[in-house]
Design an enzyme around this catalytic site. Structure first.
Site, PDB file in Angstrom:
ATOM      1  N   ASN A  18      45.960  33.967  47.857  1.00  0.00           N
ATOM      2  CA  ASN A  18      46.254  35.309  48.339  1.00  0.00           C
ATOM      3  C   ASN A  18      45.467  35.535  49.641  1.00  0.00           C
ATOM      4  OD1 ASN A  18      45.968  38.093  48.812  1.00  0.00           O
ATOM      5  ND2 ASN A  18      46.633  38.528  46.733  1.00  0.00           N
ATOM      6  N   ASP A  20      45.592  38.216  51.678  1.00  0.00           N
ATOM      7  CA  ASP A  20      45.510  39.626  52.082  1.00  0.00           C
ATOM      8  C   ASP A  20      44.232  39.944  52.859  1.00  0.00           C
ATOM      9  OD1 ASP A  20      47.851  40.166  50.722  1.00  0.00           O
ATOM     10  OD2 ASP A  20      46.856  41.007  48.969  1.00  0.00           O
ATOM     11  N   HIS A  21      43.116  39.377  52.379  1.00  0.00           N
ATOM     12  CA  HIS A  21      41.847  39.833  52.938  1.00  0.00           C
ATOM     13  C   HIS A  21      41.522  39.227  54.298  1.00  0.00           C
ATOM     14  CE1 HIS A  21      41.369  42.508  49.748  1.00  0.00           C
ATOM     15  NE2 HIS A  21      41.404  41.555  48.839  1.00  0.00           N
ATOM     16  N   ARG A  29      39.246  45.738  63.019  1.00  0.00           N
ATOM     17  CA  ARG A  29      39.091  45.939  64.455  1.00  0.00           C
ATOM     18  C   ARG A  29      40.386  46.258  65.187  1.00  0.00           C
ATOM     19  NH1 ARG A  29      34.123  44.392  66.898  1.00  0.00           N
ATOM     20  NH2 ARG A  29      32.660  45.311  65.440  1.00  0.00           N
ATOM     21  N   HIS A  54      50.360  40.780  49.481  1.00  0.00           N
ATOM     22  CA  HIS A  54      50.717  42.072  48.892  1.00  0.00           C
ATOM     23  C   HIS A  54      50.905  43.086  50.017  1.00  0.00           C
ATOM     24  CE1 HIS A  54      49.393  45.399  45.773  1.00  0.00           C
ATOM     25  NE2 HIS A  54      50.562  45.665  46.343  1.00  0.00           N
ATOM     26  N   ARG A  56      51.089  46.492  50.715  1.00  0.00           N
ATOM     27  CA  ARG A  56      50.817  47.750  50.016  1.00  0.00           C
ATOM     28  C   ARG A  56      51.478  48.903  50.746  1.00  0.00           C
ATOM     29  NH1 ARG A  56      46.258  47.406  46.192  1.00  0.00           N
ATOM     30  NH2 ARG A  56      46.572  49.632  46.012  1.00  0.00           N
ATOM     31  N   ARG A  60      47.188  48.522  54.088  1.00  0.00           N
ATOM     32  CA  ARG A  60      45.758  48.369  54.395  1.00  0.00           C
ATOM     33  C   ARG A  60      45.399  46.928  54.761  1.00  0.00           C
ATOM     34  NH1 ARG A  60      43.205  49.191  48.425  1.00  0.00           N
ATOM     35  NH2 ARG A  60      44.456  51.064  48.526  1.00  0.00           N
ATOM     36  N   HIS A  61      46.219  45.957  54.334  1.00  0.00           N
ATOM     37  CA  HIS A  61      45.942  44.574  54.771  1.00  0.00           C
ATOM     38  C   HIS A  61      47.205  43.947  55.365  1.00  0.00           C
ATOM     39  CE1 HIS A  61      46.938  44.021  50.508  1.00  0.00           C
ATOM     40  NE2 HIS A  61      45.734  44.374  50.104  1.00  0.00           N
ATOM     41  N   GLU A  81      53.846  40.163  46.575  1.00  0.00           N
ATOM     42  CA  GLU A  81      53.443  41.188  45.600  1.00  0.00           C
ATOM     43  C   GLU A  81      53.927  42.540  46.080  1.00  0.00           C
ATOM     44  OE1 GLU A  81      49.263  41.087  45.023  1.00  0.00           O
ATOM     45  OE2 GLU A  81      49.289  39.085  44.178  1.00  0.00           O
ATOM     46  N   THR A 112      44.292  46.002  42.741  1.00  0.00           N
ATOM     47  CA  THR A 112      45.193  46.278  41.630  1.00  0.00           C
ATOM     48  C   THR A 112      44.402  46.372  40.327  1.00  0.00           C
ATOM     49  OG1 THR A 112      46.771  44.910  42.829  1.00  0.00           O
ATOM     50  CG2 THR A 112      47.368  45.546  40.600  1.00  0.00           C
ATOM     51  N   GLU A 162      52.621  37.227  35.217  1.00  0.00           N
ATOM     52  CA  GLU A 162      51.268  36.847  35.658  1.00  0.00           C
ATOM     53  C   GLU A 162      50.291  37.705  34.868  1.00  0.00           C
ATOM     54  OE1 GLU A 162      50.493  36.404  39.864  1.00  0.00           O
ATOM     55  OE2 GLU A 162      48.397  36.991  39.573  1.00  0.00           O
ATOM     56  N   HIS A 201      43.454  37.248  39.374  1.00  0.00           N
ATOM     57  CA  HIS A 201      42.617  38.420  39.674  1.00  0.00           C
ATOM     58  C   HIS A 201      41.176  38.156  39.262  1.00  0.00           C
ATOM     59  CE1 HIS A 201      41.476  42.483  40.703  1.00  0.00           C
ATOM     60  NE2 HIS A 201      42.663  42.585  41.260  1.00  0.00           N
ATOM     61  N   GLY A 202      40.297  38.220  40.253  1.00  0.00           N
ATOM     62  CA  GLY A 202      38.869  38.096  39.988  1.00  0.00           C
ATOM     63  C   GLY A 202      38.407  36.678  39.678  1.00  0.00           C
ATOM     64  N   HIS A 224      40.478  37.092  46.823  1.00  0.00           N
ATOM     65  CA  HIS A 224      39.261  37.674  47.369  1.00  0.00           C
ATOM     66  C   HIS A 224      38.098  36.684  47.411  1.00  0.00           C
ATOM     67  CE1 HIS A 224      35.578  40.180  47.196  1.00  0.00           C
ATOM     68  NE2 HIS A 224      36.241  40.893  48.085  1.00  0.00           N
TER      69      HIS A 224
HETATM   70  N1  PXP Z   1      47.455  38.310  41.447  1.00  0.00           N
HETATM   71  C1  PXP Z   1      47.816  39.599  41.681  1.00  0.00           C
HETATM   72  C2  PXP Z   1      49.099  40.083  41.090  1.00  0.00           C
HETATM   73  C3  PXP Z   1      47.029  40.443  42.478  1.00  0.00           C
HETATM   74  O1  PXP Z   1      47.405  41.715  42.704  1.00  0.00           O
HETATM   75  C4  PXP Z   1      45.863  39.920  43.067  1.00  0.00           C
HETATM   76  C5  PXP Z   1      45.021  40.787  43.949  1.00  0.00           C
HETATM   77  O2  PXP Z   1      45.760  41.231  45.011  1.00  0.00           O
HETATM   78  C6  PXP Z   1      45.537  38.584  42.821  1.00  0.00           C
HETATM   79  C7  PXP Z   1      46.327  37.811  41.984  1.00  0.00           C
HETATM   80  C8  PXP Z   1      44.317  37.947  43.421  1.00  0.00           C
HETATM   81  O3  PXP Z   1      43.182  38.575  42.948  1.00  0.00           O
HETATM   82  P1  PXP Z   1      41.796  38.277  43.648  1.00  0.00           P
HETATM   83  O4  PXP Z   1      41.931  38.716  45.064  1.00  0.00           O
HETATM   84  O5  PXP Z   1      40.819  39.062  42.856  1.00  0.00           O
HETATM   85  O6  PXP Z   1      41.578  36.780  43.540  1.00  0.00           O
END
Ligand code: PXP
Length: 253
Positions: A18, A20-21, A29, A54, A56, A60-61, A81, A112, A162, A201-202, A224
């Site tokens: 992912n 996004d970040h 910036r 994702h 959103r 935001r990203h 996503e 999320t 998922e 996630h996490g 992340h």
């Molecule tokens: N899967 C889904 C559906 C998510 O929404 C996210 C976070 O955007 C992730 C996986 C990845 O989670 P993390 O950024 O905590 O690794």
């Protein structure tokens, strides 16, 4: 995976990254550096199996234009996503990602929080899942590892779920072991009913191995932590290290 397949040596687990970040840092910036497209290219170069992004509601990203640029930059499948809204449905139908993962989305949340209530939202989700599927997009529902939600995914004809591993990631000790068993049972139940289970996630280097060892899981989506680690080691090293931990857990190393 067919029901005849044994889990003596489970299939190699796919890693979706992912990105996004990368866009979060870029947006801080307002310019165009760092570019999430460059991150996608690195993920592809070091053996990642997919890109997750994702879009959103508040942008935001990831932003609208990023999606097509990411799709053009690599051959990796894009896991898009999205919230279950008309706006996101239209966007997905125009961009035709490989997969669309429907997630709950609240404006005020940082990320999320919790899974989608696929059971309670059946009537809202049914036409969206159907239209995405009709367009050849593989629909995934981001749900808690819970039998009621899996049954709801079955009723919605979603080919993929998922499982939200956020709770597992936050707990420790016996409470984490209990949550891990919930994830194991949920993966087995989904698989038995013909739904491909994913998780995410996490997840971090420290907590990924017991999840990667769940034999029915086909894919992990991790963001992340990998982007954070990339600051110190580079994204290539971070992805390779996560991949190695996942492979080791599956007996693939
Ligand atoms: N899967 C889904 C559906 C998510 O929404 C996210 C976070 O955007 C992730 C996986 C990845 O989670 P993390 O950024 O905590 O690794």
């Amino acid at each position: 995976m067919t029901s005849a397949q044994s889990f003596d040596r489970p299939a190699r687990l796919r890693l979706g990254v992912n990105i996004d970040h990368v866009a979060t840092i870029r947006n801080a910036r307002g310019g165009d550096h760092p570019d999430p497209v460059r991150a996608a290219e690195i993920v592809a170069a070091v053996g990642g199996d997919g890109i997750t992004a994702h879009l959103r509601e508040d942008r935001r990203h990831i932003r609208d234009a990023d999606v097509a640029r990411i799709q053009a930059a690599t051959n990796l499948p894009l896991n898009f996503e999205m919230a279950a809204t008309e706006e996101m449905l239209d966007f997905a139908l125009r961009h035709k990602p490989h997969a669309a993962c429907i997630v709950p989305e609240k404006r005020e949340e940082r990320t999320t929080e919790g899974g989608l209530d696929a059971a309670g939202l059946h009537n809202q989700l049914a036409p969206i899942v159907a239209r995405l599927s009709d367009a050849g997009i593989r629909v995934s529902l981001f749900i808690e590892p819970d039998a009621r939600q899996i049954e709801a995914a079955m009723r919605l004809n979603a080919p993929v779920v998922e499982f939200h591993t956020g709770r597992y990631a936050q707990l420790d000790g016996e409470a984490r072991a209990v949550e891990l068993r919930r994830l194991e049972d949920a993966a087995a139940l989904a698989w038995k009913n013909g739904i491909e289970p994913h998780a995410g996630h996490g997840l971090t280097y420290d907590n990924v191995v017991p999840i990667a060892a769940i034999p029915q899981l086909a894919e992990l989506n991790i963001g992340h932590y990998l982007i954070g680690e990339a600051i110190f080691t580079g994204l290539d090293v971070a992805v390779q290290k996560m991949r190695a931990l996942m492979d080791e857990a599956r007996g693939w190393s």
